[in-house]
Scaffold this motif. Structure first.
Motif, PDB file in Angstrom:
ATOM      1  N   PHE A 169       0.841  -1.198   0.000  1.00 26.23           N
ATOM      2  CA  PHE A 169       0.000   0.000   0.000  1.00 26.23           C
ATOM      3  C   PHE A 169       0.874   1.245   0.000  1.00 26.23           C
ATOM      4  O   PHE A 169       1.884   1.318   0.698  1.00 26.23           O
ATOM      5  N   LYS A 170       0.462   2.218  -0.815  1.00 23.33           N
ATOM      6  CA  LYS A 170       1.025   3.567  -0.801  1.00 23.33           C
ATOM      7  C   LYS A 170      -0.148   4.534  -0.862  1.00 23.33           C
ATOM      8  O   LYS A 170      -1.074   4.348  -1.665  1.00 23.33           O
ATOM      9  N   HIS A 171      -0.097   5.576  -0.023  1.00 22.38           N
ATOM     10  CA  HIS A 171      -1.263   6.444   0.069  1.00 22.38           C
ATOM     11  C   HIS A 171      -1.559   7.167  -1.236  1.00 22.38           C
ATOM     12  O   HIS A 171      -2.699   7.542  -1.513  1.00 22.38           O
ATOM     13  N   GLU A 172      -0.527   7.343  -2.081  1.00 21.22           N
ATOM     14  CA  GLU A 172      -0.769   8.032  -3.349  1.00 21.22           C
ATOM     15  C   GLU A 172      -1.568   7.185  -4.326  1.00 21.22           C
ATOM     16  O   GLU A 172      -2.042   7.704  -5.355  1.00 21.22           O
ATOM     17  N   TRP A 173      -1.737   5.896  -4.043  1.00 15.40           N
ATOM     18  CA  TRP A 173      -2.579   5.077  -4.913  1.00 15.40           C
ATOM     19  C   TRP A 173      -4.051   5.443  -4.800  1.00 15.40           C
ATOM     20  O   TRP A 173      -4.833   5.158  -5.704  1.00 15.40           O
ATOM     21  N   CYS A 174      -4.444   6.036  -3.682  1.00 15.13           N
ATOM     22  CA  CYS A 174      -5.863   6.286  -3.404  1.00 15.13           C
ATOM     23  C   CYS A 174      -6.133   7.783  -3.341  1.00 15.13           C
ATOM     24  O   CYS A 174      -5.457   8.517  -2.595  1.00 15.13           O
ATOM     25  N   ALA A 175      -7.123   8.236  -4.078  1.00 16.73           N
ATOM     26  CA  ALA A 175      -7.532   9.639  -4.023  1.00 16.73           C
ATOM     27  C   ALA A 175      -8.276   9.902  -2.723  1.00 16.73           C
ATOM     28  O   ALA A 175      -9.114   9.099  -2.296  1.00 16.73           O
ATOM     29  N   VAL A 176      -7.952  11.004  -2.056  1.00 16.77           N
ATOM     30  CA  VAL A 176      -8.665  11.431  -0.851  1.00 16.77           C
ATOM     31  C   VAL A 176      -9.730  12.435  -1.281  1.00 16.77           C
ATOM     32  O   VAL A 176      -9.419  13.448  -1.921  1.00 16.77           O
ATOM     33  N   VAL A 177     -10.984  12.155  -0.951  1.00 14.45           N
ATOM     34  CA  VAL A 177     -12.108  12.950  -1.439  1.00 14.45           C
ATOM     35  C   VAL A 177     -12.880  13.544  -0.263  1.00 14.45           C
ATOM     36  O   VAL A 177     -12.763  13.088   0.878  1.00 14.45           O
ATOM     37  N   ASP A 178     -13.671  14.556  -0.557  1.00 12.07           N
ATOM     38  CA  ASP A 178     -14.439  15.244   0.486  1.00 12.07           C
ATOM     39  C   ASP A 178     -15.874  14.765   0.586  1.00 12.07           C
ATOM     40  O   ASP A 178     -16.580  15.137   1.530  1.00 12.07           O
ATOM     41  N   ALA A 179     -16.343  13.998  -0.360  1.00 11.64           N
ATOM     42  CA  ALA A 179     -17.715  13.493  -0.320  1.00 11.64           C
ATOM     43  C   ALA A 179     -17.778  12.173  -1.063  1.00 11.64           C
ATOM     44  O   ALA A 179     -16.962  11.887  -1.944  1.00 11.64           O
ATOM     45  N   SER A 234      -4.570  -4.759  -4.447  1.00  4.57           N
ATOM     46  CA  SER A 234      -4.700  -4.645  -5.899  1.00  4.57           C
ATOM     47  C   SER A 234      -5.696  -3.562  -6.289  1.00  4.57           C
ATOM     48  O   SER A 234      -5.465  -2.794  -7.232  1.00  4.57           O
ATOM     49  N   GLN A 235      -6.806  -3.493  -5.580  1.00  3.68           N
ATOM     50  CA  GLN A 235      -7.802  -2.460  -5.879  1.00  3.68           C
ATOM     51  C   GLN A 235      -7.236  -1.063  -5.636  1.00  3.68           C
ATOM     52  O   GLN A 235      -7.491  -0.133  -6.408  1.00  3.68           O
ATOM     53  N   CYS A 236      -6.444  -0.913  -4.581  1.00  2.00           N
ATOM     54  CA  CYS A 236      -5.826   0.383  -4.302  1.00  2.00           C
ATOM     55  C   CYS A 236      -4.818   0.750  -5.390  1.00  2.00           C
ATOM     56  O   CYS A 236      -4.812   1.882  -5.895  1.00  2.00           O
ATOM     57  N   ARG A 237      -3.971  -0.200  -5.752  1.00  2.00           N
ATOM     58  CA  ARG A 237      -2.956   0.069  -6.772  1.00  2.00           C
ATOM     59  C   ARG A 237      -3.601   0.450  -8.096  1.00  2.00           C
ATOM     60  O   ARG A 237      -3.067   1.285  -8.835  1.00  2.00           O
ATOM     61  N   ILE A 285      -0.386   2.688   8.994  1.00  2.00           N
ATOM     62  CA  ILE A 285      -0.498   1.256   9.264  1.00  2.00           C
ATOM     63  C   ILE A 285      -0.478   0.450   7.966  1.00  2.00           C
ATOM     64  O   ILE A 285       0.229  -0.559   7.849  1.00  2.00           O
ATOM     65  N   LEU A 286      -1.233   0.894   6.969  1.00  2.00           N
ATOM     66  CA  LEU A 286      -1.286   0.146   5.716  1.00  2.00           C
ATOM     67  C   LEU A 286       0.057   0.180   4.994  1.00  2.00           C
ATOM     68  O   LEU A 286       0.479  -0.831   4.407  1.00  2.00           O
TER      69      LEU A 286
END
Length: 549
Positions: A281-291, A407-410, A428-429
């Motif tokens: 896991f890398k946090h840049e794989w997942c977009a952080v959204v507001d809604a 895999s889904q995150c990547r 943690i991830l």
């Protein structure tokens, strides 16, 4: 490679052909997924079994289901052995030939199962997925590799990389120490070993080891002195298997979609890569959204613990991950809740969180094995009366279970709702599997499984394979019934990939239309009738009423 009056069977040019040509006493083939390992292994005994009286080969898998599962060894053998006169004996998982040749399929499930083979004489021993066996099992079975049929005993094996397996050490000379990849110029090169005081001694030439072996004067006249054992490794990857890529173009995409660890092993053939922080896991794989969308299918999955934090301990967390899936198959990580508490306070945490989430959010948690786990699960389900709750045992190791979520995150399929818990979750991830606590990892895995119930117990690759198969939809298969010419035997008839096909009492035979054409045009068979249905296996085995009487 092997020829009959009706078929020529040969390996694909490249590594598979080199595997079938090598003179090594022990040859290990593969080291990545999709390289044609199983077919190469299936083809190997055909050079002897059809013509050498009393030749015997045994194929081993660690467990019997790995032999009998759809698409596994037995199914693969059905594609080839009937073409060269093999007769299947299903009860003993064995093929037999008129001259007495036999190919048997067996398991070595337990460490001690090898002792069932005391006294056996096996001219060819084939290990499928060698890293699944212990070194003791392998070297014990080497002692059963002997024969009086005239074929010099030898061993063939296939495997995928495993950095922690004894096989990695056994093949170290063929593997680059830095990259973990096979050294191209050493592929297929023979080396030699003997065992001295339970240790392997290697050399580039057999004469370098003769000093460690008994001398000719130690043996009766006419008895040859023992020779060092020759070994080679022939690497192969999916790009070396054009037949697979032509038949299944999605295969490469499935391998590319794997988490980094599995992709390096199964696609790249890396023997050195191990689980490490940042691979899953890398946090840049997942977009952080507001809604997030309002029409998600939402679950909350808990990884439970029940020890309160004190000054002198460092207990696990009770962690709850709230995950949703949209109509397009995308995932939304909506919330994380966690706490370190005694059983009573854990129950309150689950109740309070359920009240905040609302009744449309399904709740799940893992059930520990044994009676205590069942009692805890029953108590929590009762405590959460009014909510939809699922308690189920968790199977598989943490790395395997987290693979699909990784895999889904990547792939960019997971969006994360902005919140104060984000940074701790990312820590943690990204630190998995090196951190002392990974409760949130297990909760993410469980939440994804809740949203994809069919995923539970699947390997990562199998998950993507089955999803791709679903996209294809049903396929129509045409079958025909043939009658042979007078005096024509059907023992060498191609049965196809289906199981337990039968010769009918009247001498007729059912098989796929595409295979029947050759028998009609070249062998003079007569077509009696034909019919079409979905799912070839179901057509033949499950719904006999769809066949003509």
């Amino acid at each position: 490679m092997s020829t009959s009056s009706t078929a020529t069977i040969s390996g694909q040019p490249g590594p598979q052909t080199e595997f079938l040509r090598t003179s090594a006493d022990i040859c290990i083939y593969g080291g990545a997924a999709g390289g044609g390992k199983t077919v190469g292994l299936i083809l190997e005994p055909l050079r002897h079994v059809t013509r050498v009286a009393n030749f015997t080969a045994v194929f081993f898998r660690r467990t019997m289901p790995q032999i009998t599962n759809p698409g596994a060894l037995w199914d693969e053998s059905l594609k080839f052995y009937p073409r060269v006169g093999g007769i299947p004996h299903l009860g003993v998982r064995e093929w037999r030939w008129p001259r007495g040749g036999r190919i048997k399929f067996a398991h070595l499930q337990l460490e001690t199962t090898v002792y069932d083979w005391q006294g056996a004489q096996i001219a060819l021993i084939c290990f499928d997925e060698l890293t699944h066996y212990t070194a003791h099992q392998f070297f014990y079975m080497v002692s059963r590799n002997r024969s009086t049929c005239g074929v010099r005993p030898y061993i063939r094996a296939t495997c995928n990389p495993d950095a922690d397996s004894w096989v990695a050490n056994f093949l170290a000379w063929w593997i680059d120490e830095e990259s973990g990849l096979p050294i191209p110029e050493r592929a297929g090169v023979l080396r030699y070993y003997i065992r001295v005081a339970e240790k392997l001694v290697w050399a580039d030439r057999p004469e370098e080891l003769m000093q460690h072996l008994p001398q000719p004067e130690d043996f009766p006249p006419g008895v040859d002195t023992p020779q060092p054992i020759s070994v080679t490794f022939i690497p192969a990857r999916v790009i070396d298997n054009p037949a697979l890529l032509q038949a299944n173009p999605q295969y490469l995409a499935w391998l590319l979609a794997l988490p980094l660890l599995d992709r390096e092993r199964l696609l790249g053939g890396n023997w050195k890569i191990r689980p490490a922080a940042g691979l899953f896991f890398k946090h840049e794989w997942c977009a952080v959204v507001d809604a997030a969308p309002a029409d998600l299918d939402v679950v909350r999955y808990w990884d439970l613990a029940a020890t309160e934090k004190t000054e002198f301990n460092d207990p696990d967390w009770t962690a709850g991950i709230k995950l949703g899936r949209d109509r397009n198959g995308g995932y939304w990580l909506l919330n994380m809740v966690r706490g370190r508490a005694n059983p009573g306070d854990v129950e309150k945490l689950l109740l309070n969180t359920a009240a905040q989430d609302g009744k449309r959010v399904r709740i799940g948690f893992g059930q520990d094995p044994g009676q205590a786990g069942k009692s805890q699960a029953l108590h929590l389900v009762r405590a959460l009366n009014g909510f939809t709750v699922t308690a189920s045992p968790e199977s598989g190791d943490k790395l395997t279970r987290f693979g699909p979520f990784s895999s889904q995150c990547r792939a960019g399929n997971v969006k994360i709702l902005r919140g104060p818990w984000n940074e701790e979750l990312f820590r943690i991830l990204e630190g998995f599997p090196d951190l002392a606590h990974d409760d949130e990892v297990d909760a993410c895995s469980g939440a994804l499984e809740m949203l994809n119930v069919e995923m539970k117990g699947w390997g990562i690759f199998e998950l993507y394979r089955q999803r791709a198969e679903k996209l294809k939809g049903p396929t129509m298969t045409t079958w025909v019934r043939l009658r042979p010419p007078p005096g024509k035997e059907v023992g060498g008839l191609y049965l196809g990939p289906q199981r337990d096909l039968r010769i009918r009492a009247d001498g007729t035979f059912d098989l796929p239309a595409e295979d029947a054409e050759r028998w009609i045009s070249d062998e003079g068979w007569t077509k009696i009738t034909e019919w079409t249905c979905e799912d070839a296996v179901g057509c033949i085995m499950k719904t006999p009423s769809t066949r003509p009487d």
